[in-house]
Structures are given as C-alpha cells and as structure tokens.
Design an enzyme around this catalytic site. Sequence first.
Site, mmCIF file in Angstrom:
data_model
loop_
_atom_site.group_PDB
_atom_site.id
_atom_site.type_symbol
_atom_site.label_atom_id
_atom_site.label_comp_id
_atom_site.label_asym_id
_atom_site.label_seq_id
_atom_site.Cartn_x
_atom_site.Cartn_y
_atom_site.Cartn_z
ATOM 1 N N ASN A 2 0.806 -1.236 0.000
ATOM 2 C CA ASN A 2 0.000 0.000 0.000
ATOM 3 C C ASN A 2 0.831 1.275 0.000
ATOM 4 O OD1 ASN A 2 0.968 0.259 2.577
ATOM 5 N ND2 ASN A 2 -0.998 0.089 3.602
ATOM 6 N N LYS A 3 2.135 1.173 -0.176
ATOM 7 C CA LYS A 3 2.970 2.379 -0.130
ATOM 8 C C LYS A 3 2.950 3.084 -1.492
ATOM 9 C CE LYS A 3 3.740 1.828 4.195
ATOM 10 N NZ LYS A 3 4.620 0.931 4.921
#
Length: 398
Positions: free
Chosen positions: A199-200
């Site tokens: 999710n970065k």
Amino acid sequence: MPEDLTPTADAAALDSPPFLPFALPDIGDEEIAAVVDCLRSGWVTTGPRTRQFEHAFAAYLGGNVDAISVNSATAGLHLALEALGIGPGDEVIVPTLTFTATAEVVRYLGAHPVLVDADPDTLNLSLAAVEAAIGPRTRAIIPVHYAGLACDMDGVLALAAAYRLKVVEDAAHAFPTLYKGRLVGTLASDATVFSFYANKTMTTGEGGMVVTRDAAVARRVRLMRIHGISQDAFERYTSRTPAWFYDVVAAGFKYNLTDLASAMGIEQLRKIDRFLLRREQLAQAYGNGLQGLPLRLPPAPEPGSSHAWHLYVIRLQANARLDRDELIARLSERGIGTSVHFIPLHRHPFWRDSCRLSPEQFPVAEASFACMLSLPLYTRMSDADQQRVIDKLRELLT
Ligand SMILES: *Cc1c(COP(=O)(O)O)cnc(C)c1O
C-alpha cells in the site's frame, strides 16, 4: 436455479457502486511483462534486475547516495541500526505514532525504544519531546516522516549533532518527499529506509531500500543482508573465482530482494512522478471538497518542501456529530474503506507493558488518535470515487 440468478436480499446493493477499498496498488501491464520476462530469464532471486533497480533508485534521489535493496523496510531499519553499532542496553528514540516495525527493530538488537509524543500540527515526532527523552544511553533517533510530510530534519539533525546521536530516517511514507528543496534520502542523516509494501507510494509486493552516503554503512548493510557472506549469489555465479567459494565473515541475515520484486520496482519507479502528481491532485481535491466540515485537514508542506501523500489523515473536531469510530462505521456501510494511522505504540499491550507506558505521557498522540482517520488516496481512484468519499463525509457531518 443457477446461482448467478438468485435475487439478492439487498436490492439496493445492486444500485450502489462497489466498495471503495482504503488502498490498492497500481500495477500495470509494464510490471506484469517485466515480471514475466524475469521468470523466463531463469534468474529469479537477487541478480541483475536488483542491481539495476538499486542504481535507478539511487539515480532518482541523486546526491551521491548508495541504495541497497532489502525484502522489507523493517529489514532495512534493522540493518541500518546494526551497521551503526546499536546494541544491547542502548536507547533509541522512536515516535509513538508509527507502525510497530519502527520500534521492534530496536528490540532485535537488544536495545530499548524510547517512545516520544507527536507534534500537534504535523503529527511528526515532537522535537521538544525528543530532547526531553535524551539520556546517557541514548544512541540514535528514528524520525518517521508521517503520512509523507518530512519531519523538521534541521531540528532533528541539530539535536543529533549536539548529543552525538545517529539518525536513521523511517521514510516508509516518504517516497518521494522534498525537505527544503532536497529529497528525503539525500539529507545529512546516517541512513534512510524506504518501503515498497503493497500500500505504499510504490510497491514491489514486499520490499525496501536502505539509502546512505556513508560507505562503511553501505558495506555493512550489503554484507549483513545476505548471511554475512562476502559475495552475493549472482556475484559468485558470474565472477572468475570458483562459484562454490565464499567467506562468511559475520552472522548475517536473509534480507535480500528478489529479481522478481526488483523487476516490478524498476517499472514502478519509472511511474513515480506520475503517481505523485495524481496523489497531489487527490489531496488538493480533498482540501477543497472538505472545506467547512468540522474537520482538521492535514497541513500543507512549507515552501520548498513537498508531501508524498501516502496518507490523507483527517481529524474530527470536538463539535462533530459523530465520533471517529461511528464515522468509520457509517462510511463503511456506505461503501467506503478508511483506516487509522496509527494506534499509538504505547497503547499496544506489548509496548505498554514492556516499556511501562501510560497514555498521560503522550497527550498529543492520545488526543489525535481519538479523532483521526485516513481517507482513501491512491492513484487508481477516479475523480468519481473521490467525489463519493467527499459526498458521504458531507452527508454524515452536516
Ligand atoms: C509500512 C511501514 C513500515 C514497514 O515497512 P515494511 O516494508 O512493511 O517492512 C515501517 N514504518 C512505517 C512508518 C510504515 O508505515
């Protein structure tokens, strides 16, 4: 009756758009093709693609840095602290408003994380709290660039110089982030660690990068990332000395990044400026769309600095009709995923009990935690997706 024709119990669900997840990675045909090429190449572990990814990442940052890939930011933080000589009995200052990885790596080395409170405006670590926490055993500070906005690094580095402390930046949220005209990763800390978790701001599935200008730190991180072996597998495979020969010179770790992951990383990195632009647009649109609601919106970066917008964290004001938990539940019922960053470390049983912490020590993190939530912000969201989030928030809060 075939299953796909069964009438659904909730007819309204048919009309409503699908659930908007809190986060999604942005993987295109380029990443897929690159991974397939890697699979077909016959070399899937650390090798030429990983070296290419490291060079491309260092070149993106500029500033003569060395970039050493690892299989997570957690591994990278561990290796950076190890390379800096952090060991048993040492104390390392860590913000309470972060993910547990920032503190757990300190424990890996037998050292003690000393948690500090947040700054009420930025939610980055409070410099006053850092200075108050410095004692005779303090060896390092790990500033976390919360949500993608850089900490006051001039302040952190000045404290570090005054007290002779090491600085390892947890930049899991901060790729890319400018601080006073320079990218995080090129500042005067000892090492900076980025995350490529799913999710970065860019992802390799799992992965991370240690960045440093200190040649001794780079050498030690490279060595310890792969069993303390003097050459990695690809070097051995391609070098002129016999492939079977290697020296173990330390009890290292198994933290190397695979070429499969690096193949993805190379393609994600090519897109990072476009990703950032989209994140900035979305942040701006939230800023406009949420005006007038009983919300505290995230601070804008100072001139010369930028925000990576990994997270868009809002805080409910005291006069709001709903509390944080209710708002999250109502948004979820309306098809919108949100999250909370973070449950402060001092609230987790392990850190609370092993460091003997109480909430009164962290008034800012406590007050912020009670009213904060993170809204969806990612490149695969459409303007219409975002408008739904804004509309639902307006409906629920006015
Ligand atoms: C995601 C994250 C990490 C850990 O990253 P991994 O690559 O999953 O190990 C560390 N610190 C912060 C602040 C994070 O958000």
